[in-house]
Write a protein that holds these residues in place. Structure first.
Motif, PDB file in Angstrom:
ATOM      1  N   GLY A  94       0.802  -1.212   0.000  1.00  0.00           N
ATOM      2  CA  GLY A  94       0.000   0.000   0.000  1.00  0.00           C
ATOM      3  C   GLY A  94       0.839   1.269   0.000  1.00  0.00           C
ATOM      4  N   ASN A  95       0.179   2.380   0.275  1.00  0.00           N
ATOM      5  CA  ASN A  95       0.826   3.695   0.252  1.00  0.00           C
ATOM      6  C   ASN A  95       0.528   4.463   1.530  1.00  0.00           C
ATOM      7  N   ILE A  96       1.548   5.129   2.047  1.00  0.00           N
ATOM      8  CA  ILE A  96       1.395   6.048   3.165  1.00  0.00           C
ATOM      9  C   ILE A  96       1.965   7.382   2.701  1.00  0.00           C
ATOM     10  N   MET A  97       1.101   8.409   2.660  1.00  0.00           N
ATOM     11  CA  MET A  97       1.511   9.717   2.162  1.00  0.00           C
ATOM     12  C   MET A  97       1.187  10.799   3.179  1.00  0.00           C
ATOM     13  N   ASN A  98       2.195  11.570   3.563  1.00  0.00           N
ATOM     14  CA  ASN A  98       1.982  12.741   4.416  1.00  0.00           C
ATOM     15  C   ASN A  98       2.214  13.973   3.558  1.00  0.00           C
ATOM     16  N   LYS A  99       1.117  14.624   3.161  1.00  0.00           N
ATOM     17  CA  LYS A  99       1.213  15.832   2.354  1.00  0.00           C
ATOM     18  C   LYS A  99       1.055  17.091   3.208  1.00  0.00           C
ATOM     19  N   ALA A 100       0.936  16.923   4.518  1.00  0.00           N
ATOM     20  CA  ALA A 100       0.807  18.055   5.445  1.00  0.00           C
ATOM     21  C   ALA A 100       2.186  18.359   6.015  1.00  0.00           C
ATOM     22  N   MET A 102      -2.516  -3.184   1.718  1.00  0.00           N
ATOM     23  CA  MET A 102      -2.626  -2.908   0.282  1.00  0.00           C
ATOM     24  C   MET A 102      -3.384  -1.605   0.018  1.00  0.00           C
ATOM     25  N   GLY A 103      -3.803  -0.912   1.031  1.00  0.00           N
ATOM     26  CA  GLY A 103      -4.616   0.284   0.863  1.00  0.00           C
ATOM     27  C   GLY A 103      -3.798   1.563   0.883  1.00  0.00           C
ATOM     28  N   ASN A 104      -4.452   2.632   1.329  1.00  0.00           N
ATOM     29  CA  ASN A 104      -3.830   3.962   1.330  1.00  0.00           C
ATOM     30  C   ASN A 104      -4.115   4.694   2.631  1.00  0.00           C
ATOM     31  N   LEU A 105      -3.097   5.335   3.163  1.00  0.00           N
ATOM     32  CA  LEU A 105      -3.228   6.254   4.291  1.00  0.00           C
ATOM     33  C   LEU A 105      -2.671   7.582   3.807  1.00  0.00           C
ATOM     34  N   LYS A 106      -3.529   8.607   3.791  1.00  0.00           N
ATOM     35  CA  LYS A 106      -3.123   9.908   3.277  1.00  0.00           C
ATOM     36  C   LYS A 106      -3.446  10.986   4.296  1.00  0.00           C
TER      37      LYS A 106
END
Length: 190
Positions: free
Chosen positions: A153-159, A178-182
């Motif tokens: 999956g993906n872990i994205m910190n855009k803050a 397999m999911g996403n944490l944004k």
């Protein structure tokens, strides 16, 4: 002001919000956190506050001071859980010190934009299967990725803007299969 986006900290506060914060201050006096002179000053600031930032400045250095009416909800961890459905926590709500999010195949949105956060630090533990978790924080909050474990999956910190002094710190522990944490700011904000 037409056509301009307003930062969450610059939003106007209501009489009820001012009175709520003023109602928290006697507890700080009783615990010896502030003097009677500081109580008077802070009460005056709270009752005259026009924006969320002005109102929050009254409580920002007082650890875990909250009104008796909200103490049970504010001290209990918030649990958001879904299998294949959708869960949203948004609008006006009081943020506890700990939040647990579990998302199987569904979607969870955790929006702090209009929330009242009486704490300096909040811990978010997010576990994601093949679903999506979106966390929306006001600009100025400091997001710290304490743990980021991902399978496929993906872990994205855009803050990632520089934090503003006195605003909350969100400590994130993320596990994604397999999911996403944004983590992001509200859309359309300058």
């Amino acid at each position: 002001m037409a056509g301009h986006e307003v930062e969450p900290r610059d939003l106007r506060v209501s009489d009820a919000e001012r009175e709520h914060v003023a109602g928290l201050l006697p507890k700080a006096v009783g615990r010896g956190l502030i003097t009677l002179d500081e109580f008077t000053e802070r009460t005056d600031v709270a009752l005259a506050a026009r924006t969320r930032a002005e109102l929050n400045s009254v409580l920002v250095d007082l650890p875990d001071v909250r009104h008796a009416d909200v103490a049970p909800a504010a001290t209990q961890p918030l649990m958001l859980r879904t299998g294949a459905g959708s869960v949203k926590q948004h609008g006006h709500w009081v943020v506890p010190t700990a939040i647990d999010v579990e998302c199987g195949m569904g979607n969870i949105t955790l929006d702090f934009t209009e929330a009242i956060c009486p704490h300096h630090e909040v811990t978010l533990a997010a576990t994601v299967g093949s679903g999506n978790v979106t966390v929306i924080v006001p600009r100025g909050w400091h997001v710290v990725m304490e743990e980021a474990i991902s399978g496929m999956g993906n872990i994205m910190n855009k803050a990632t803007d520089p934090p503003k002094p006195g605003l909350p710190v969100l400590r994130v522990h993320g596990r994604v299969r397999m999911g996403n944490l944004k983590i992001r700011y509200p859309r359309g904000r300058a």
